[in-house]
Design a protein around this motif. Structure first.
Motif, PDB file in Angstrom:
ATOM      1  N   ASP A  19      46.223  42.326  39.688  1.00 44.68           N
ATOM      2  CA  ASP A  19      46.202  43.341  38.690  1.00 44.68           C
ATOM      3  C   ASP A  19      45.126  43.246  37.723  1.00 44.68           C
ATOM      4  OD1 ASP A  19      48.626  44.235  39.834  1.00 44.68           O
ATOM      5  OD2 ASP A  19      50.201  43.364  38.334  1.00 44.68           O
ATOM      6  N   ARG A  20      44.520  42.053  37.704  1.00 44.01           N
ATOM      7  CA  ARG A  20      43.367  41.971  36.820  1.00 44.01           C
ATOM      8  C   ARG A  20      42.028  42.176  37.321  1.00 44.01           C
ATOM      9  NH1 ARG A  20      46.145  37.103  34.746  1.00 44.01           N
ATOM     10  NH2 ARG A  20      45.151  35.837  36.228  1.00 44.01           N
ATOM     11  N   GLY A  21      42.352  42.629  38.995  1.00 38.87           N
ATOM     12  CA  GLY A  21      41.208  42.773  39.700  1.00 38.87           C
ATOM     13  C   GLY A  21      40.257  41.328  40.262  1.00 38.87           C
ATOM     14  N   ASP A  22      41.079  40.332  40.201  1.00 34.71           N
ATOM     15  CA  ASP A  22      40.490  39.168  40.397  1.00 34.71           C
ATOM     16  C   ASP A  22      40.951  38.842  41.738  1.00 34.71           C
ATOM     17  OD1 ASP A  22      40.195  36.244  40.930  1.00 34.71           O
ATOM     18  OD2 ASP A  22      40.471  35.695  38.925  1.00 34.71           O
ATOM     19  N   MET A  23      39.745  38.808  42.864  1.00 39.83           N
ATOM     20  CA  MET A  23      39.889  38.730  44.111  1.00 39.83           C
ATOM     21  C   MET A  23      39.641  37.248  44.627  1.00 39.83           C
ATOM     22  SD  MET A  23      41.050  41.487  44.652  1.00 39.83           S
ATOM     23  CE  MET A  23      41.286  41.561  46.372  1.00 39.83           C
ATOM     24  N   THR A  24      39.863  35.983  43.917  1.00 36.23           N
ATOM     25  CA  THR A  24      39.482  35.045  44.267  1.00 36.23           C
ATOM     26  C   THR A  24      40.705  34.654  45.619  1.00 36.23           C
ATOM     27  OG1 THR A  24      39.182  34.182  42.214  1.00 36.23           O
ATOM     28  CG2 THR A  24      39.867  32.441  43.759  1.00 36.23           C
TER      29      THR A  24
END
Length: 229
Positions: free
Chosen positions: A68-73
């Motif tokens: 949701d935060r755009g973190d694609m780790t």
């Protein structure tokens, strides 16, 4: 490479942390979901290894909040949940791979290497190299923005869903074997755990085949899939 391991089973995290450290990774450990989410939200990790069931906050919730935060780790789930619905739920939350407990250490290390290779290759290869727009029947794919359009609907896609749909749409009415699709999405050496492809296809079907719309993805039992009316 920096890895965050979040699991409340000390008998698992201690030997796993040692094994990952021996492989040359820098490993940090959190024993509950709240601490894991706090560490993950600070960023800087190359891989997150999350147990599904955690005190305070589940691994699933951590993954959802990251996405949701755009973190694609990359996220690798460790879990005792082994049904197709569970795999779909995990992938739908944004997980990249899924390993069922109990597992062999060498398989976890192989999954770790594969996910880190993909992260390094990253968007540089972006295997499908989508065209700007692809259209088949009443479905249009804007691959560069990970959006599809069918009728009046705008459909948001994950990166993997976009790659999968682009592959289908570039091969309309052709029988595509599971091996061909897996090779396209993950390469020859980075094959996911069993049922991950089926789960990805199930997720994609849910998005592009709404109630009342003609189905587009057809299972050819024992062989693979065909796309089109």
């Amino acid at each position: 490479m920096r890895i965050l391991l979040v699991d409340d089973e000390i008998e698992l995290t201690e030997p796993l942390s040692r094994a990952l450290t021996r492989e040359g990774y820098r490993v940090e450990v959190a024993s509950d979901g709240a601490e894991g989410n706090d560490r993950a939200s600070r960023g800087g990790y190359d891989l997150l290894i999350l147990d599904w069931m955690l005190p305070l906050l589940s691994g699933l919730e951590i993954c959802q909040q990251l996405r949701d935060r755009g973190d694609m780790t990359p996220v690798l789930f460790l879990t005792a949940k082994d049904t197709l619905d569970n795999r779909v739920e995990g992938l739908d939350a944004g997980a990249d791979d899924y390993l069922v407990k109990p597992f062999e250490l060498r398989e976890l290390l192989a999954r770790t290497r594969a996910l880190l290779r993909r992260r390094e290759a990253g968007a540089a290869s972006n295997r499908s190299e989508c065209a700007a727009k692809v259209r088949v029947e009443d479905l249009e794919l804007d691959c560069s923005n990970q959006l599809a359009y069918r009728g009046e609907r705008t459909i948001e896609l994950s990166e993997k869903e976009s790659q999968l749909l682009e592959y289908f749409m570039n091969h309309p009415n052709q029988l595509l074997t599971r091996q061909e699709i897996q090779h396209h999405l993950w390469g020859a050496n980075d094959q996911p755990t069993s049922n991950v492809l089926a789960a990805q296809i199930r997720l994609l079907r849910r998005k592009i085949e709404a109630e009342g719309e003609l189905p587009l993805i057809h299972t050819v039992y024992g062989k693979g899939y065909r796309f089109g009316y």
